[in-house]
Design a protein around this motif. Structure first.
Motif, PDB file in Angstrom:
ATOM      1  N   GLY A  35     -15.246 -71.330  -4.517  1.00  0.00           N
ATOM      2  CA  GLY A  35     -16.104 -70.808  -5.571  1.00  0.00           C
ATOM      3  C   GLY A  35     -16.278 -71.732  -6.758  1.00  0.00           C
ATOM      4  N   LEU A  36     -15.585 -72.886  -6.752  1.00  0.00           N
ATOM      5  CA  LEU A  36     -15.710 -73.858  -7.837  1.00  0.00           C
ATOM      6  C   LEU A  36     -16.204 -75.188  -7.282  1.00  0.00           C
ATOM      7  N   LYS A  37     -16.917 -75.950  -8.107  1.00  0.00           N
ATOM      8  CA  LYS A  37     -17.400 -77.267  -7.692  1.00  0.00           C
ATOM      9  C   LYS A  37     -16.230 -78.232  -7.571  1.00  0.00           C
ATOM     10  N   THR A  38     -16.238 -79.056  -6.535  1.00  0.00           N
ATOM     11  CA  THR A  38     -15.204 -80.065  -6.338  1.00  0.00           C
ATOM     12  C   THR A  38     -15.336 -81.144  -7.407  1.00  0.00           C
ATOM     13  N   VAL A  39     -14.194 -81.549  -7.988  1.00  0.00           N
ATOM     14  CA  VAL A  39     -14.170 -82.577  -9.033  1.00  0.00           C
ATOM     15  C   VAL A  39     -13.449 -83.799  -8.477  1.00  0.00           C
ATOM     16  N   GLU A  40     -14.038 -84.981  -8.696  1.00  0.00           N
ATOM     17  CA  GLU A  40     -13.430 -86.245  -8.268  1.00  0.00           C
ATOM     18  C   GLU A  40     -12.977 -87.019  -9.500  1.00  0.00           C
ATOM     19  N   VAL A  41     -11.719 -87.516  -9.468  1.00  0.00           N
ATOM     20  CA  VAL A  41     -11.161 -88.275 -10.585  1.00  0.00           C
ATOM     21  C   VAL A  41     -10.487 -89.523 -10.016  1.00  0.00           C
ATOM     22  N   THR A  42     -10.793 -90.693 -10.591  1.00  0.00           N
ATOM     23  CA  THR A  42     -10.151 -91.937 -10.185  1.00  0.00           C
ATOM     24  C   THR A  42      -8.871 -92.134 -10.982  1.00  0.00           C
ATOM     25  N   VAL A  43      -7.784 -92.466 -10.268  1.00  0.00           N
ATOM     26  CA  VAL A  43      -6.492 -92.686 -10.921  1.00  0.00           C
ATOM     27  C   VAL A  43      -6.521 -94.046 -11.608  1.00  0.00           C
ATOM     28  N   THR A  44      -6.235 -94.042 -12.905  1.00  0.00           N
ATOM     29  CA  THR A  44      -6.183 -95.272 -13.697  1.00  0.00           C
ATOM     30  C   THR A  44      -4.761 -95.456 -14.206  1.00  0.00           C
ATOM     31  N   SER A  45      -4.601 -96.119 -15.315  1.00  0.00           N
ATOM     32  CA  SER A  45      -3.268 -96.337 -15.869  1.00  0.00           C
ATOM     33  C   SER A  45      -2.719 -95.101 -16.579  1.00  0.00           C
ATOM     34  N   ALA A  46      -3.547 -94.093 -16.790  1.00  0.00           N
ATOM     35  CA  ALA A  46      -3.094 -92.859 -17.458  1.00  0.00           C
ATOM     36  C   ALA A  46      -2.131 -92.086 -16.567  1.00  0.00           C
ATOM     37  N   THR A  47      -1.287 -91.267 -17.177  1.00  0.00           N
ATOM     38  CA  THR A  47      -0.344 -90.449 -16.412  1.00  0.00           C
ATOM     39  C   THR A  47      -0.633 -88.960 -16.538  1.00  0.00           C
ATOM     40  N   ILE A  48      -1.537 -88.570 -17.435  1.00  0.00           N
ATOM     41  CA  ILE A  48      -1.893 -87.165 -17.606  1.00  0.00           C
ATOM     42  C   ILE A  48      -3.387 -86.997 -17.321  1.00  0.00           C
ATOM     43  N   TYR A  49      -3.702 -86.074 -16.410  1.00  0.00           N
ATOM     44  CA  TYR A  49      -5.089 -85.818 -16.022  1.00  0.00           C
ATOM     45  C   TYR A  49      -5.381 -84.326 -16.175  1.00  0.00           C
ATOM     46  N   ASN A  50      -6.086 -83.963 -17.220  1.00  0.00           N
ATOM     47  CA  ASN A  50      -6.502 -82.580 -17.433  1.00  0.00           C
ATOM     48  C   ASN A  50      -7.936 -82.446 -16.949  1.00  0.00           C
ATOM     49  N   VAL A  51      -8.173 -81.493 -16.058  1.00  0.00           N
ATOM     50  CA  VAL A  51      -9.458 -81.357 -15.376  1.00  0.00           C
ATOM     51  C   VAL A  51     -10.038 -79.981 -15.660  1.00  0.00           C
ATOM     52  N   GLU A  52     -11.330 -79.942 -15.941  1.00  0.00           N
ATOM     53  CA  GLU A  52     -12.054 -78.680 -16.107  1.00  0.00           C
ATOM     54  C   GLU A  52     -12.953 -78.487 -14.898  1.00  0.00           C
ATOM     55  N   MET A  53     -12.895 -77.291 -14.310  1.00  0.00           N
ATOM     56  CA  MET A  53     -13.727 -76.992 -13.138  1.00  0.00           C
ATOM     57  C   MET A  53     -14.722 -75.901 -13.503  1.00  0.00           C
ATOM     58  N   GLU A  54     -15.930 -75.998 -12.928  1.00  0.00           N
ATOM     59  CA  GLU A  54     -16.950 -74.999 -13.200  1.00  0.00           C
ATOM     60  C   GLU A  54     -17.357 -74.277 -11.925  1.00  0.00           C
ATOM     61  N   GLN A  55     -17.912 -73.093 -12.095  1.00  0.00           N
ATOM     62  CA  GLN A  55     -18.298 -72.263 -10.958  1.00  0.00           C
ATOM     63  C   GLN A  55     -19.439 -72.894 -10.187  1.00  0.00           C
ATOM     64  N   GLU A  56     -19.417 -72.640  -8.880  1.00  0.00           N
ATOM     65  CA  GLU A  56     -20.501 -73.086  -8.011  1.00  0.00           C
ATOM     66  C   GLU A  56     -21.306 -71.854  -7.635  1.00  0.00           C
ATOM     67  N   ILE A  57     -22.571 -71.857  -8.001  1.00  0.00           N
ATOM     68  CA  ILE A  57     -23.424 -70.704  -7.742  1.00  0.00           C
ATOM     69  C   ILE A  57     -23.890 -70.753  -6.298  1.00  0.00           C
ATOM     70  N   ILE A  58     -23.552 -69.699  -5.564  1.00  0.00           N
ATOM     71  CA  ILE A  58     -23.922 -69.607  -4.153  1.00  0.00           C
ATOM     72  C   ILE A  58     -24.665 -68.301  -3.946  1.00  0.00           C
ATOM     73  N   GLY A  59     -25.765 -68.349  -3.219  1.00  0.00           N
ATOM     74  CA  GLY A  59     -26.518 -67.133  -2.914  1.00  0.00           C
ATOM     75  C   GLY A  59     -25.843 -66.361  -1.795  1.00  0.00           C
ATOM     76  N   MET A  60     -24.862 -65.528  -2.136  1.00  0.00           N
ATOM     77  CA  MET A  60     -24.088 -64.814  -1.125  1.00  0.00           C
ATOM     78  C   MET A  60     -24.871 -63.685  -0.465  1.00  0.00           C
ATOM     79  N   ASP A  61     -25.922 -63.186  -1.088  1.00  0.00           N
ATOM     80  CA  ASP A  61     -26.650 -62.083  -0.474  1.00  0.00           C
ATOM     81  C   ASP A  61     -27.665 -62.549   0.562  1.00  0.00           C
TER      82      ASP A  61
END
Length: 120
Positions: free
Chosen positions: A76-102
């Motif tokens: 139910g959420l859009k897939t998020v892609e993140v490239t690993v860099t020199s950082a050690t903390i990765y906070n990610v926000e995910m948003e809803q994926e609108i699907i026509g279920m009916d």
């Protein structure tokens, strides 16, 4: 004896260099709508079976090599892609994926479009 010592030193350097290429990363996955943590999000290194899922607070910990691609996915959420860099903390926000279920119905004998289904 000098050759043996030199070979041992070179092997130690290679082992420490190889182990330094992976690192432990942490982070938190939240909803883009309200900022609430999302438990059960799959966090996977692209192209491998290495991964984890977020805990009840939306937090995760994973050991990965640098320059890899992380995939965050949840139903139910859009897939998020993140490239690993020199950082050690990765906070990610995910948003809803609108699907026509009916538009599609799953029935006992297969899948049918809603408009072609006449039974109750």
């Amino acid at each position: 004896m000098k050759k043996l010592l030199l070979i041992g030193l070179v092997l130690c350097v290679v082992v420490f260099t190889a182990s330094a290429q992976t690192k432990q990363i942490t982070g938190k996955v939240t909803s883009k709508d309200d900022g609430a943590p999302i438990p059960g999000v799959s966090v996977v290194v692209s192209g491998t079976s290495t991964g984890t899922i977020t805990d009840a607070d939306g937090k995760f910990t994973l050991t990965v090599p640098e320059n890899e691609l992380l995939l965050f996915s949840f139903v139910g959420l859009k897939t998020v892609e993140v490239t690993v860099t020199s950082a050690t903390i990765y906070n990610v926000e995910m948003e809803q994926e609108i699907i026509g279920m009916d538009e599609v119905m799953v029935v006992a004998y297969g899948i049918a479009k809603k408009e072609s289904f006449t039974g109750s």
